[in-house]
Design an enzyme around this catalytic site. Structure first.
Site, PDB file in Angstrom:
ATOM      1  N   ASP A  20       8.646  18.317 106.584  1.00 44.44           N
ATOM      2  CA  ASP A  20       9.171  19.240 105.556  1.00 44.44           C
ATOM      3  C   ASP A  20      10.784  19.733 105.334  1.00 44.44           C
ATOM      4  O   ASP A  20      11.117  20.808 105.037  1.00 44.44           O
ATOM      5  CB  ASP A  20       8.349  20.584 105.194  1.00 44.44           C
ATOM      6  CG  ASP A  20       6.920  20.428 104.989  1.00 44.44           C
ATOM      7  OD1 ASP A  20       6.236  19.349 105.154  1.00 44.44           O
ATOM      8  OD2 ASP A  20       6.143  21.507 104.751  1.00 44.44           O
ATOM      9  N   LYS A  47       1.957  16.543 101.207  1.00 40.78           N
ATOM     10  CA  LYS A  47       0.959  17.466 101.589  1.00 40.78           C
ATOM     11  C   LYS A  47       0.914  18.559 100.614  1.00 40.78           C
ATOM     12  O   LYS A  47       1.880  19.163 100.117  1.00 40.78           O
ATOM     13  CB  LYS A  47       1.116  17.702 103.068  1.00 40.78           C
ATOM     14  CG  LYS A  47       2.250  18.589 103.415  1.00 40.78           C
ATOM     15  CD  LYS A  47       2.360  18.834 104.903  1.00 40.78           C
ATOM     16  CE  LYS A  47       3.389  19.780 105.078  1.00 40.78           C
ATOM     17  NZ  LYS A  47       3.639  21.129 104.761  1.00 40.78           N
ATOM     18  N   CYS A  87       4.694  26.021 108.454  1.00 37.26           N
ATOM     19  CA  CYS A  87       4.174  24.395 108.084  1.00 37.26           C
ATOM     20  C   CYS A  87       4.254  23.817 109.744  1.00 37.26           C
ATOM     21  O   CYS A  87       3.355  23.068 110.039  1.00 37.26           O
ATOM     22  CB  CYS A  87       4.985  23.827 107.352  1.00 37.26           C
ATOM     23  SG  CYS A  87       4.713  24.112 105.458  1.00 37.26           S
TER      24      CYS A  87
END
Length: 228
Positions: free
Chosen positions: A24, A129, A162
């Protein structure tokens, strides 16, 4: 086989079964003027992870490690975004709304893409995701298994959200994770410290913690065979 000095003990790295996972590193989270900064966060804390991650990524590519990236984001119609996630935070401008870099956390928008310094190269999968964890509702596990991967070197943001969720998910699926402390980052320094302590606690309950310098030193100390 290169051995990385880590906590709670050394981490053996077989390049044939190890992948670099970059989580990310998206403009909206990391770049000035993005969604993260609009929420009042100091993005310089996250940006500090870019240069060491860039060095690790460059080395991983040179020695032939499998590299995979993730992005948190949703379909444009938000059909994969639970109502609870949409509502949480009572944000004036939230998921799906027009933000500083396009619609927030929507796939295909400028802010949802990866930062310029860490753009994927050809052959490096990008896993989109819908949740915090990289394994939830994605084909990450199938991709890793198809490559024979059993160990992950983990970089990305944010450490306590995350990154942590992904490492926990990976642990439950039997993967060994090495988290590089200077290649992961949080908007909250205390969260960063505690999240790393939790990973390596009790003999490495979720994995190992090291840093980019230790990893690069281990790779430089021994010849590394490029996987077929």
């Amino acid at each position: 086989m290169p051995t990385v000095q880590a906590e709670p003990y050394e981490f053996e790295l077989d390049p044939n079964t190890t992948a670099l996972l970059v989580i990310d590193m998206q403009r909206d989270f990391v770049d000035p003027g993005g969604f993260g900064e609009a929420l009042g966060n100091d993005v310089s804390l996250l940006r500090a992870a870019i240069p060491p991650t860039e060095r690790v990524l460059e080395t991983a590519r040179k020695i032939g490690l499998f590299v995979i990236h993730t992005r948190e984001g949703h379909r444009p119609d938000l059909s994969d975004c639970p109502p609870a996630k949409l509502a949480r935070g009572r944000l004036t401008t939230g998921i799906g709304d027009q933000g500083p870099m396009g619609r927030i956390l929507v796939r295909g928008e400028y802010g949802d893409d990866l930062v310029d310094a860490l753009q994927p190269q050809a052959g490096e999968p990008v896993v989109d995701k819908p949740g915090k964890g990289s394994f939830y509702a994605t084909d990450l596990d199938a991709i890793l298994k198809s490559k024979g991967i059993t160990r992950l070197i983990v970089c990305g943001v944010t450490t306590e959200v995350c990154v942590h969720t992904t490492v926990r998910e990976a642990n439950d699926r039997g993967y060994d994770c090495l988290v590089l402390s200077d290649c992961v980052a949080s908007y909250f320094p205390e969260f960063q410290r505690v999240a790393l302590e939790m990973i390596k606690a009790q003999g490495g309950i979720f994995g190992w913690v090291s840093d980019s310098a230790q990893l690069l030193a281990a790779l430089a100390a021994e010849p590394v065979a490029t996987p077929a």
